[in-house]
Design an enzyme around this catalytic site. Sequence first.
Site, PDB file in Angstrom:
ATOM      1  N   LEU A  91      10.176 -10.488 -11.394  1.00 42.04           N
ATOM      2  CA  LEU A  91       9.567 -11.156 -12.553  1.00 42.04           C
ATOM      3  C   LEU A  91      10.659 -11.732 -13.450  1.00 42.04           C
ATOM      4  CD1 LEU A  91       6.932  -8.446 -13.563  1.00 42.04           C
ATOM      5  CD2 LEU A  91       6.482 -10.588 -12.355  1.00 42.04           C
ATOM      6  N   HIS A 107       7.023   2.552  -6.293  1.00 42.96           N
ATOM      7  CA  HIS A 107       8.141   2.442  -5.347  1.00 42.96           C
ATOM      8  C   HIS A 107       8.138   3.667  -4.426  1.00 42.96           C
ATOM      9  CE1 HIS A 107      12.016   0.964  -3.939  1.00 42.96           C
ATOM     10  NE2 HIS A 107      12.378   2.236  -3.889  1.00 42.96           N
TER      11      HIS A 107
HETATM   12  C1  GRF Z   1       4.155   0.354  -0.972  1.00 41.15           C
HETATM   13  O1  GRF Z   1       4.920   1.231  -0.210  1.00 41.15           O
HETATM   14  C2  GRF Z   1       4.762   0.202  -2.338  1.00 41.15           C
HETATM   15  O2  GRF Z   1       5.352   1.354  -2.819  1.00 41.15           O
HETATM   16  C3  GRF Z   1       5.813  -0.831  -2.090  1.00 41.15           C
HETATM   17  O3  GRF Z   1       5.230  -1.725  -1.162  1.00 41.15           O
HETATM   18  C4  GRF Z   1       4.211  -1.058  -0.413  1.00 41.15           C
HETATM   19  C5  GRF Z   1       2.944  -1.821  -0.596  1.00 41.15           C
HETATM   20  O4  GRF Z   1       1.872  -1.316   0.147  1.00 41.15           O
HETATM   21  N1  GRF Z   1       6.290  -1.392  -3.320  1.00 41.15           N
HETATM   22  P1  GRF Z   1       0.401  -1.884  -0.086  1.00 41.15           P
HETATM   23  O5  GRF Z   1       0.485  -3.394  -0.062  1.00 41.15           O
HETATM   24  O6  GRF Z   1      -0.087  -1.369  -1.406  1.00 41.15           O
HETATM   25  O7  GRF Z   1      -0.402  -1.359   1.057  1.00 41.15           O
END
Ligand code: GRF
Length: 193
Positions: A91, A107
Amino acid sequence: MSGLRMAVLVSGGGTNLQSVIDAVEAGTLTSQIVCVISNKETAYGLERARKHQIPAHFINPKEEGYDDKLFALLQGEKVDLIVLAGYLKILSPSLIQAYKKKIINIHPSLLPKFGGKGFYGIHVHEAVLAAGEKESGATVHFVDEGVDTGEIIIQRKVSVEAEDTAESLQFRILEQLEHKILVEAIKKLEGSN
Ligand code: GRF
């Protein structure tokens, strides 16, 4: 406390988005998702939003004015919480300033470990295994100008098993931790609103 007007930003499958949609529909959260926004036209997260009658917007990152369009959408919807749920675009600093303490990110590691540039998706879990970590986890944090550096809201751990692959670890963290702590973090913010 009254609920928040959330925008959820996604770049991929959107299973975290789904966990928030489900929590809103179940009444676990009092907040509402007023829009879902993506920088990827084919992100399945957009489809998930449409299936639940949530306005879904694609903003083309190849066209000029991406940040302005995003800002205008958020302002237009009177958004007061931005949830980054697998959103893989950085962003702009001005947007982060305008929404200080109003942007959260999920994360898949125990930040500050395995965070920052290059640590996304399966790469996070590959690095955890390569480092021989005994445990990993997931973190929900506020977004500041750094990458994965903002104040931590909730963090939870899982053990790394001898037979784990990056994929099995990714799946377990997603299912057992991320989908839960993301909703818990939003609930916590609803309480402090
Ligand atoms: C998740 O592991 C999240 O922590 C990371 O990207 C992935 C996204 O998964 N930032 P989704 O698109 O919510 O299934």
